[in-house]
Design an enzyme around this catalytic site. Structure first.
Site, PDB file in Angstrom:
ATOM      1  N   CYS A  94       0.816  -1.238   0.000  1.00  0.00           N
ATOM      2  CA  CYS A  94       0.000   0.000   0.000  1.00  0.00           C
ATOM      3  C   CYS A  94       0.836   1.268   0.000  1.00  0.00           C
ATOM      4  O   CYS A  94       0.296   2.354  -0.188  1.00  0.00           O
ATOM      5  CB  CYS A  94      -0.953   0.001   1.182  1.00  0.00           C
ATOM      6  SG  CYS A  94      -1.907  -1.494   1.257  1.00  0.00           S
TER       7      CYS A  94
ATOM      8  N   HIS B 154      -3.061   6.943   2.572  1.00  0.00           N
ATOM      9  CA  HIS B 154      -3.542   5.637   2.118  1.00  0.00           C
ATOM     10  C   HIS B 154      -4.934   5.404   2.716  1.00  0.00           C
ATOM     11  O   HIS B 154      -5.175   5.652   3.902  1.00  0.00           O
ATOM     12  CB  HIS B 154      -2.572   4.550   2.576  1.00  0.00           C
ATOM     13  CG  HIS B 154      -3.079   3.168   2.350  1.00  0.00           C
ATOM     14  ND1 HIS B 154      -3.657   2.780   1.164  1.00  0.00           N
ATOM     15  CD2 HIS B 154      -3.107   2.082   3.168  1.00  0.00           C
ATOM     16  CE1 HIS B 154      -4.021   1.513   1.263  1.00  0.00           C
ATOM     17  NE2 HIS B 154      -3.704   1.068   2.460  1.00  0.00           N
TER      18      HIS B 154
ATOM     19  N   ASN C 228     -10.144  -0.185   0.252  1.00  0.00           N
ATOM     20  CA  ASN C 228      -8.681  -0.131   0.224  1.00  0.00           C
ATOM     21  C   ASN C 228      -8.188  -0.734  -1.093  1.00  0.00           C
ATOM     22  O   ASN C 228      -8.351  -1.930  -1.328  1.00  0.00           O
ATOM     23  CB  ASN C 228      -8.158  -0.930   1.430  1.00  0.00           C
ATOM     24  CG  ASN C 228      -6.647  -0.963   1.512  1.00  0.00           C
ATOM     25  OD1 ASN C 228      -5.950  -0.598   0.566  1.00  0.00           O
ATOM     26  ND2 ASN C 228      -6.142  -1.415   2.643  1.00  0.00           N
TER      27      ASN C 228
HETATM   28  N1  ACO Z   1     -18.199  -8.510   9.794  1.00  0.00           N
HETATM   29  C1  ACO Z   1     -18.622  -8.818  11.022  1.00  0.00           C
HETATM   30  N2  ACO Z   1     -17.794  -9.172  12.010  1.00  0.00           N
HETATM   31  C2  ACO Z   1     -16.487  -9.218  11.725  1.00  0.00           C
HETATM   32  C3  ACO Z   1     -15.977  -8.923  10.455  1.00  0.00           C
HETATM   33  C4  ACO Z   1     -16.904  -8.568   9.458  1.00  0.00           C
HETATM   34  N3  ACO Z   1     -16.526  -8.260   8.214  1.00  0.00           N
HETATM   35  N4  ACO Z   1     -14.637  -9.052  10.479  1.00  0.00           N
HETATM   36  C5  ACO Z   1     -14.312  -9.423  11.732  1.00  0.00           C
HETATM   37  N5  ACO Z   1     -15.426  -9.524  12.469  1.00  0.00           N
HETATM   38  C6  ACO Z   1     -15.547  -9.923  13.856  1.00  0.00           C
HETATM   39  C7  ACO Z   1     -14.362 -10.698  14.358  1.00  0.00           C
HETATM   40  O1  ACO Z   1     -14.512 -12.064  14.028  1.00  0.00           O
HETATM   41  C8  ACO Z   1     -14.432 -10.452  15.853  1.00  0.00           C
HETATM   42  O2  ACO Z   1     -15.393 -11.296  16.387  1.00  0.00           O
HETATM   43  P1  ACO Z   1     -15.172 -11.980  17.850  1.00  0.00           P
HETATM   44  O3  ACO Z   1     -15.082 -10.799  18.791  1.00  0.00           O
HETATM   45  O4  ACO Z   1     -16.395 -12.801  18.025  1.00  0.00           O
HETATM   46  O5  ACO Z   1     -13.896 -12.724  17.742  1.00  0.00           O
HETATM   47  C9  ACO Z   1     -14.980  -9.033  15.938  1.00  0.00           C
HETATM   48  O6  ACO Z   1     -15.588  -8.752  14.665  1.00  0.00           O
HETATM   49  C10 ACO Z   1     -13.931  -7.982  16.201  1.00  0.00           C
HETATM   50  O7  ACO Z   1     -12.883  -8.231  15.304  1.00  0.00           O
HETATM   51  P2  ACO Z   1     -11.597  -7.357  15.349  1.00  0.00           P
HETATM   52  O8  ACO Z   1     -10.591  -7.909  14.423  1.00  0.00           O
HETATM   53  O9  ACO Z   1     -11.217  -7.138  16.777  1.00  0.00           O
HETATM   54  O10 ACO Z   1     -12.160  -5.967  14.785  1.00  0.00           O
HETATM   55  P3  ACO Z   1     -11.439  -4.588  14.713  1.00  0.00           P
HETATM   56  O11 ACO Z   1     -12.198  -3.579  15.463  1.00  0.00           O
HETATM   57  O12 ACO Z   1      -9.960  -4.700  14.989  1.00  0.00           O
HETATM   58  O13 ACO Z   1     -11.600  -4.225  13.183  1.00  0.00           O
HETATM   59  C11 ACO Z   1     -10.360  -4.250  11.137  1.00  0.00           C
HETATM   60  C12 ACO Z   1     -11.052  -5.075  12.191  1.00  0.00           C
HETATM   61  C13 ACO Z   1     -11.377  -3.381  10.459  1.00  0.00           C
HETATM   62  C14 ACO Z   1      -9.733  -5.184  10.133  1.00  0.00           C
HETATM   63  C15 ACO Z   1      -9.287  -3.352  11.809  1.00  0.00           C
HETATM   64  O14 ACO Z   1      -8.488  -4.115  12.676  1.00  0.00           O
HETATM   65  C16 ACO Z   1      -8.418  -2.665  10.805  1.00  0.00           C
HETATM   66  O15 ACO Z   1      -8.874  -1.840  10.044  1.00  0.00           O
HETATM   67  N6  ACO Z   1      -7.122  -2.971  10.796  1.00  0.00           N
HETATM   68  C17 ACO Z   1      -6.231  -2.400   9.803  1.00  0.00           C
HETATM   69  C18 ACO Z   1      -6.400  -3.165   8.553  1.00  0.00           C
HETATM   70  C19 ACO Z   1      -5.772  -2.512   7.383  1.00  0.00           C
HETATM   71  O16 ACO Z   1      -5.597  -1.308   7.350  1.00  0.00           O
HETATM   72  N7  ACO Z   1      -5.391  -3.345   6.433  1.00  0.00           N
HETATM   73  C20 ACO Z   1      -4.818  -2.973   5.237  1.00  0.00           C
HETATM   74  C21 ACO Z   1      -3.524  -2.233   5.376  1.00  0.00           C
HETATM   75  S1  ACO Z   1      -2.193  -2.608   4.409  1.00  0.00           S
HETATM   76  C22 ACO Z   1      -2.728  -3.151   2.992  1.00  0.00           C
HETATM   77  O17 ACO Z   1      -3.656  -2.605   2.552  1.00  0.00           O
HETATM   78  C23 ACO Z   1      -2.107  -4.260   2.237  1.00  0.00           C
END
Ligand code: ACO
Length: 315
Positions: free
Chosen positions: A114, A242, A272
């Site tokens: 990214c 980004h 993204n």
């Molecule tokens: N829909 C519903 N529930 C979901 C989903 C979904 N799509 N995805 C995860 N969950 C659930 C999980 O299973 C978890 O359930 P549990 O509590 O029963 O175990 C719960 O939601 C919370 O999951 P978390 O992973 O703790 O959620 P979080 O608040 O951290 O959000 C997210 C997840 C959006 C991925 C966040 O961590 C994030 O944005 N991280 C950065 C990701 C990023 O920027 N990636 C790309 C960067 S680099 C590149 O692009 C190559």
């Protein structure tokens, strides 16, 4: 080289707009969860185009925007993690599509996930010692490395491309900072083609760790590039980060005391798009009249690798 000007930019959308409600039919998720945790409402997915097709479309728009003859381009750099094939490079495919086969042009791909477009501009600005008009593209068809059964990742990503043309000029300024560190725990990776994996595999991500990395890396890159450019955070008219997650952007804005209206956001529409994200956002901001002559801007990215970086621009 700092005397660098972006003379034109453009972007290409993939053809199918996929809303969160469409994803509700595929995995156990909800529009509410996706919007609340990420800020994403939709993303564009291609079912017919390859990365080089989207890159070519964005390039044509950048050439039109710059009002130059395509034959002036003597270097093409494509930042991508999802090339059409292992070889030839996507950049060589774009060169062919632009009709530049018969002329001297240096074309190659780079992979900085990214941060790819930031790395591309940074490298291209140094290459202007040798080349006159460099086409820098960020392009992805991430939909082909997404596991559409994995709700942790499939709700986040989209396809698309953005392009910028740069030339040496006293009327612009570009300063860059880039940094990479190893990701020994494999928090963000697509293993395909490793010795152990004989078949193409999907993108895997530990979202929490990536989040943690992002909210450290972006402020660090911004501070470093502003220090190099001898500028202060309050001097910057527009930040183009980004586009991964609205919560990451809000975190960074708060930490760095940046008013949110100085941050360009289109992740609600595009999701993204990795290497393409900053390139698309730049071209869209310009199309929307948000970029004016003399403006000071910062582009900043973070991604798998881990990679991160920032570009300071005087438009
Ligand atoms: N829909 C519903 N529930 C979901 C989903 C979904 N799509 N995805 C995860 N969950 C659930 C999980 O299973 C978890 O359930 P549990 O509590 O029963 O175990 C719960 O939601 C919370 O999951 P978390 O992973 O703790 O959620 P979080 O608040 O951290 O959000 C997210 C997840 C959006 C991925 C966040 O961590 C994030 O944005 N991280 C950065 C990701 C990023 O920027 N990636 C790309 C960067 S680099 C590149 O692009 C190559």
């Amino acid at each position: 080289m700092e005397n660098v000007k972006i003379i034109g930019c453009g972007y290409a959308k993939a053809e199918k707009k996929l809303f969160n409600t469409d994803l509700e039919k595929i995995v156990d998720t909800s529009d509410e969860w996706i919007v609340q945790r990420t800020g994403i409402h939709s993303r564009y997915i291609t079912q017919t185009k390859n990365t080089s097709d989207l890159a070519f479309e964005a390039a044509k728009k950048a050439i039109k925007d710059a009002q130059i003859d395509v034959s002036l381009i003597d270097c093409i750099l494509v930042a991508t993690t999802t090339p059409d094939c292992i070889t030839p490079s996507t950049a060589c495919l774009v060169q062919e599509k632009l009709g530049l086969n018969g002329q001297e042009c240096t074309s190659f791909d780079l992979n900085a996930a990214c941060s790819g477009f930031v790395y591309g501009l940074s490298l291209a600005s140094m290459m202007l010692e040798t080349y006159s008009t460099i086409l820098v593209i960020g392009a992805e068809t991430l939909s082909k490395i997404i596991d559409w059964n994995d709700r942790n990742t499939c709700v986040l990503f989209g396809d698309g491309a953005g392009a910028a043309l740069i030339q040496k000029s006293n009327q612009g300024r570009m300063v860059s900072f880039t940094k990479s560190t190893g990701d020994k725990d494999g928090f963000l990776m697509c293993k395909g083609l490793s010795l152990q994996e004989k078949e193409m595999s999907y993108l895997e991500m530990n979202g929490k760790e990536v989040f943690r990395f992002a909210i450290e890396a972006m402020p660090y890159s911004i501070e470093k590039v502003l220090e190099k450019a001898n500028q202060k955070i309050e001097d910057i008219d527009l930040f183009i980060p980004h586009q991964a997650n609205i919560r990451i952007l809000k975190h960074v804005a708060k930490k760095m005391k940046i008013d949110f209206d100085r941050i360009f956001v289109n992740l609600d529409e595009f999701g993204n798009t990795s290497s393409a994200s900053i390139a698309i956002a730049l071209a869209q901001a310009k199309e929307q009249g948000k970029i004016k002559k003399g403006m000071k801007m910062v582009l900043t990215g973070f991604g798998a690798g881990f990679t991160s970086g920032a570009i300071y621009l005087e438009w």
